[in-house]
Design an enzyme around this catalytic site. Sequence first.
Site, PDB file in Angstrom:
ATOM      1  N   ALA A 138       0.867  -1.178   0.000  1.00 42.58           N
ATOM      2  CA  ALA A 138       0.000   0.000   0.000  1.00 42.58           C
ATOM      3  C   ALA A 138       0.895   1.216   0.000  1.00 42.58           C
ATOM      4  CB  ALA A 138      -0.906   0.006   1.231  1.00 42.58           C
ATOM      5  N   LYS A 139       0.434   2.207  -0.703  1.00 43.42           N
ATOM      6  CA  LYS A 139       1.258   3.392  -0.846  1.00 43.42           C
ATOM      7  C   LYS A 139       1.547   4.046   0.504  1.00 43.42           C
ATOM      8  CE  LYS A 139       1.558   7.560  -3.432  1.00 43.42           C
ATOM      9  NZ  LYS A 139       0.776   8.533  -2.716  1.00 43.42           N
ATOM     10  N   ARG A 140       0.520   4.012   1.373  1.00 43.12           N
ATOM     11  CA  ARG A 140       0.721   4.683   2.669  1.00 43.12           C
ATOM     12  C   ARG A 140       1.823   4.020   3.490  1.00 43.12           C
ATOM     13  NH1 ARG A 140      -4.234   2.527   2.810  1.00 43.12           N
ATOM     14  NH2 ARG A 140      -4.555   0.665   4.051  1.00 43.12           N
ATOM     15  N   GLY A 170       4.589   3.065   2.116  1.00 41.73           N
ATOM     16  CA  GLY A 170       5.850   3.328   1.449  1.00 41.73           C
ATOM     17  C   GLY A 170       6.153   2.426   0.268  1.00 41.73           C
TER      18      GLY A 170
END
Length: 287
Positions: free
Chosen positions: A248-250, A252
């Site tokens: 997930a982008k959150r 990293g």
Amino acid sequence: MNFVIVTRFAPSPTGRLHIGHAASAIRAHDHARTRGGRFLLRIEDIDGTRSRPEFIAGIEEDLRWLGLTWDGPALRQSARLDAYTTALDRLRGMGLLYRCFCTRAEIAASLSAPHGGPDGPLYPGTCRRLSAAEAAARAAEPHCWRIDMAAAVARTGPLGWHDAQAGDITTDPLAHGDVVLARKDAPASYHLAVTLDDAWQGVTDVVRGADLFAATDVHRLLQALLGLPTPRYHHHPLLTDAAGKRLAKRDGAPTLAALRDRGTDGIALADALRAGRLPDGTAAASA
Ligand code: GLU
């Protein structure tokens, strides 16, 4: 009969794509292209608070960098609001929708022993119990529209759908409770928009991540209520990081844009993903 396969990739433009999105888009693209079929792009941008135009341009740039091509211009859900309204009117006409005035905090407070569904706590049905007169009197207050799931299931009877990996599935929409079909801040919810758009775009095969497996029960129910065809489903495992956590982008996960800036070759990356070779730090989830 000449049956054309149609698949789609349907990202929400709330951030840049990462390698998990790339793997999913490649699967959907190749599923169609290797069979002489069509691959469509749909931008799920009805979430006005989180969707941003610059991410739409970024999605198209990233997909081209991976060597993927799609047929026709991308469909934007924000251009389909009339269709969502019409479907909501039909469901309302069947007596299956009700206004819900509850805030998140009220729902959390009313759950003394939270009963979990696939997407978190189940809505306890507070506003389902409002009389028609009470609900109408409060119509000017902010509200969403929920489906009375028990009434909907009573109407459709048992339903099934087919997943290429998991086989024949019998739906359990009640496990989701009274899901939201029109949000307070958006004219449709994910469930309604995705079901209507897959039918409208003529999608024959939905190729998407296993995180949406359970949601398919809700989509199948809406197809039955609205007289829409049921595509074949292909839910694939999600990519995870080295610790087994979903990318997930959150957390990293590197975006495709960052990999490109670092000099990564997009075509080579796509071919590595096709061959099951994952860049350092990612692994396929076992489920
Ligand atoms: N827009 C959804 C997402 O980005 C995907 C919808 C779908 O594939 O059904 O997670």
